[in-house]
Design a protein around this motif. Sequence first.
Motif, mmCIF file in Angstrom:
data_model
loop_
_atom_site.group_PDB
_atom_site.id
_atom_site.type_symbol
_atom_site.label_atom_id
_atom_site.label_comp_id
_atom_site.label_asym_id
_atom_site.label_seq_id
_atom_site.Cartn_x
_atom_site.Cartn_y
_atom_site.Cartn_z
ATOM 1 N N PRO A 139 12.700 -0.189 -16.767
ATOM 2 C CA PRO A 139 12.888 -2.092 -16.560
ATOM 3 C C PRO A 139 12.385 -2.271 -18.526
ATOM 4 N N PHE A 140 11.573 -1.566 -18.470
ATOM 5 C CA PHE A 140 10.691 -1.791 -19.630
ATOM 6 C C PHE A 140 11.533 -1.285 -20.907
ATOM 7 N N VAL A 141 11.909 -0.282 -20.794
ATOM 8 C CA VAL A 141 12.198 0.580 -21.593
ATOM 9 C C VAL A 141 13.623 0.736 -22.326
ATOM 10 N N ILE A 142 14.436 0.653 -20.952
ATOM 11 C CA ILE A 142 16.253 0.517 -21.756
ATOM 12 C C ILE A 142 16.322 -0.281 -22.846
ATOM 13 N N PRO A 143 16.285 -1.606 -21.988
ATOM 14 C CA PRO A 143 16.338 -2.437 -22.902
ATOM 15 C C PRO A 143 16.181 -3.157 -24.099
ATOM 16 N N PHE A 144 14.217 -2.320 -24.502
ATOM 17 C CA PHE A 144 14.169 -2.069 -26.634
ATOM 18 C C PHE A 144 14.792 -1.755 -26.726
ATOM 19 N N SER A 145 15.655 0.036 -25.782
ATOM 20 C CA SER A 145 16.268 1.662 -26.196
ATOM 21 C C SER A 145 17.535 0.602 -27.002
ATOM 22 N N ALA A 200 19.672 -9.082 -20.488
ATOM 23 C CA ALA A 200 19.100 -7.746 -20.428
ATOM 24 C C ALA A 200 17.947 -7.194 -19.413
ATOM 25 N N ALA A 201 16.912 -8.065 -20.612
ATOM 26 C CA ALA A 201 15.968 -6.820 -19.736
ATOM 27 C C ALA A 201 15.481 -7.769 -18.338
ATOM 28 N N LEU A 202 15.952 -8.752 -17.734
ATOM 29 C CA LEU A 202 15.633 -9.943 -16.813
ATOM 30 C C LEU A 202 16.312 -8.789 -15.517
ATOM 31 N N GLY A 203 17.682 -8.878 -15.826
ATOM 32 C CA GLY A 203 19.387 -8.037 -15.659
ATOM 33 C C GLY A 203 18.131 -6.519 -14.878
ATOM 34 N N PHE A 204 18.236 -5.613 -16.136
ATOM 35 C CA PHE A 204 17.220 -4.185 -15.893
ATOM 36 C C PHE A 204 16.012 -4.559 -14.462
ATOM 37 N N SER A 205 15.194 -5.261 -14.516
ATOM 38 C CA SER A 205 14.224 -5.261 -13.863
ATOM 39 C C SER A 205 14.809 -5.737 -12.060
ATOM 40 N N LEU A 206 15.790 -6.826 -12.267
ATOM 41 C CA LEU A 206 16.436 -6.878 -11.162
ATOM 42 C C LEU A 206 16.560 -5.252 -10.399
ATOM 43 N N THR A 237 0.729 -1.456 -0.145
ATOM 44 C CA THR A 237 0.103 -0.089 0.608
ATOM 45 C C THR A 237 0.665 0.919 0.089
ATOM 46 N N LEU A 238 2.031 0.990 0.854
ATOM 47 C CA LEU A 238 2.666 2.444 0.836
ATOM 48 C C LEU A 238 3.400 2.703 -0.321
ATOM 49 N N LEU A 239 3.970 1.812 -1.198
ATOM 50 C CA LEU A 239 4.566 1.668 -2.094
ATOM 51 C C LEU A 239 4.181 2.294 -3.301
ATOM 52 N N VAL A 240 2.829 1.671 -3.394
ATOM 53 C CA VAL A 240 1.491 2.398 -4.281
ATOM 54 C C VAL A 240 1.475 4.038 -4.241
ATOM 55 N N ARG A 241 1.799 4.038 -3.249
ATOM 56 C CA ARG A 241 1.845 5.973 -3.290
ATOM 57 C C ARG A 241 2.863 6.365 -3.159
ATOM 58 N N SER A 242 3.930 5.795 -3.399
ATOM 59 C CA SER A 242 5.280 6.113 -4.074
ATOM 60 C C SER A 242 4.942 6.603 -5.024
ATOM 61 N N LYS A 243 4.638 7.437 -5.810
ATOM 62 C CA LYS A 243 4.738 7.737 -6.975
ATOM 63 C C LYS A 243 6.230 7.624 -8.308
ATOM 64 N N GLY A 244 7.256 7.927 -7.225
ATOM 65 C CA GLY A 244 8.253 7.868 -8.085
ATOM 66 C C GLY A 244 9.362 6.797 -7.880
ATOM 67 N N THR A 245 8.759 5.690 -6.893
ATOM 68 C CA THR A 245 9.662 4.796 -7.019
ATOM 69 C C THR A 245 8.638 3.344 -8.433
ATOM 70 N N LEU A 246 7.445 4.016 -7.452
ATOM 71 C CA LEU A 246 6.310 2.880 -8.590
ATOM 72 C C LEU A 246 7.111 3.068 -10.000
ATOM 73 N N PHE A 247 6.587 4.765 -10.311
ATOM 74 C CA PHE A 247 7.639 4.405 -12.022
ATOM 75 C C PHE A 247 9.196 3.404 -12.478
ATOM 76 N N ALA A 248 9.567 4.165 -11.669
ATOM 77 C CA ALA A 248 10.977 4.018 -11.566
ATOM 78 C C ALA A 248 11.386 2.232 -11.992
ATOM 79 N N ALA A 249 10.515 1.404 -10.705
ATOM 80 C CA ALA A 249 10.342 0.389 -10.541
ATOM 81 C C ALA A 249 9.831 -0.973 -11.972
ATOM 82 N N LEU A 250 8.691 0.047 -12.270
ATOM 83 C CA LEU A 250 7.930 -0.717 -12.925
ATOM 84 C C LEU A 250 7.703 -0.579 -14.874
ATOM 85 N N PHE A 251 8.355 1.661 -15.033
ATOM 86 C CA PHE A 251 8.271 1.453 -16.539
ATOM 87 C C PHE A 251 9.837 1.678 -16.661
#
Length: 259
Positions: A38-44, A68-74, A22-36
């Motif tokens: 890792p998806f952007v960098i590998p395909f770029s 590399a994509a899985l590594g970025f996620s970690l 619940t607290l993580l969802v409220r932290s928009k900056g952390t959530l954005f970095a965590a969710l998006f």
Amino acid sequence: MSTLALTTPARRMRSLARAEFTLLVRSKGTLFAALFVPFVIPFSMKQTVKGMDLKGTGLDVGTVVLPAALGFSLLFAVYSALTAVYVARREELVLKRLRTGELRDNEILAGAALPSVAIGIVQCLVLAVGCAVLLDTGAPSAPHLVVLGVALGLVMFAALAAVTGSFSQSTESAQVMSLPLVFVSMLGSGLFVPLEVLPDKVAAICQVLPLTPVIELIRGGWADTLSSGDTLRAVVTAVAWTLLSVFAVRRWFRWEPRH
């Protein structure tokens, strides 16, 4: 919450993980970095990989980009995000209050890590399927190595996040403190440049970095390029980093604000 609901370690950690999510969802900056991120960098980096000379390595674009994509996620969904979580909860006195209840120290750390680890697992699954379809990598030749690599990476980077958080004075500095390992991993663990195309002496140094054995296991599981000796070395390296991180957490982790 009643005392009865907190009678087993599993229930205690599940309750803590639910609150942490619940607290993580409220932290928009952390959530954005965590969710998006890792998806952007590998395909770029797909076009960059296409320009590499991979002849004789047993690799192709898919087996370079997918690990590399899985590594970025970690790195981002687990390590960077969880480092910020540990520091934020410590500075907010949440960790100190939790220690006065039934929760044990290892349960507090594990429960706080569960949401980030869960996000990392989901991301790895989505990225693996997406890369398999879009980059035509197909199914892994040795799926057990892929699972082993991801599992070791999740545990290792959760522990490393606690270590990094121990030396961070604020949530802002936590992001800065996590950058060295992120950058070193990006440059030297085969995310952008596979170790197979590096000079032997440079590759030997890069093999001891924390993320390298994880990438080797994942890539070897997909491309079937690892010998039994290489597999053993990668597992031993990953376990060694994990044990070293756990020791550092037990020795230096701070439960109260650093200021």
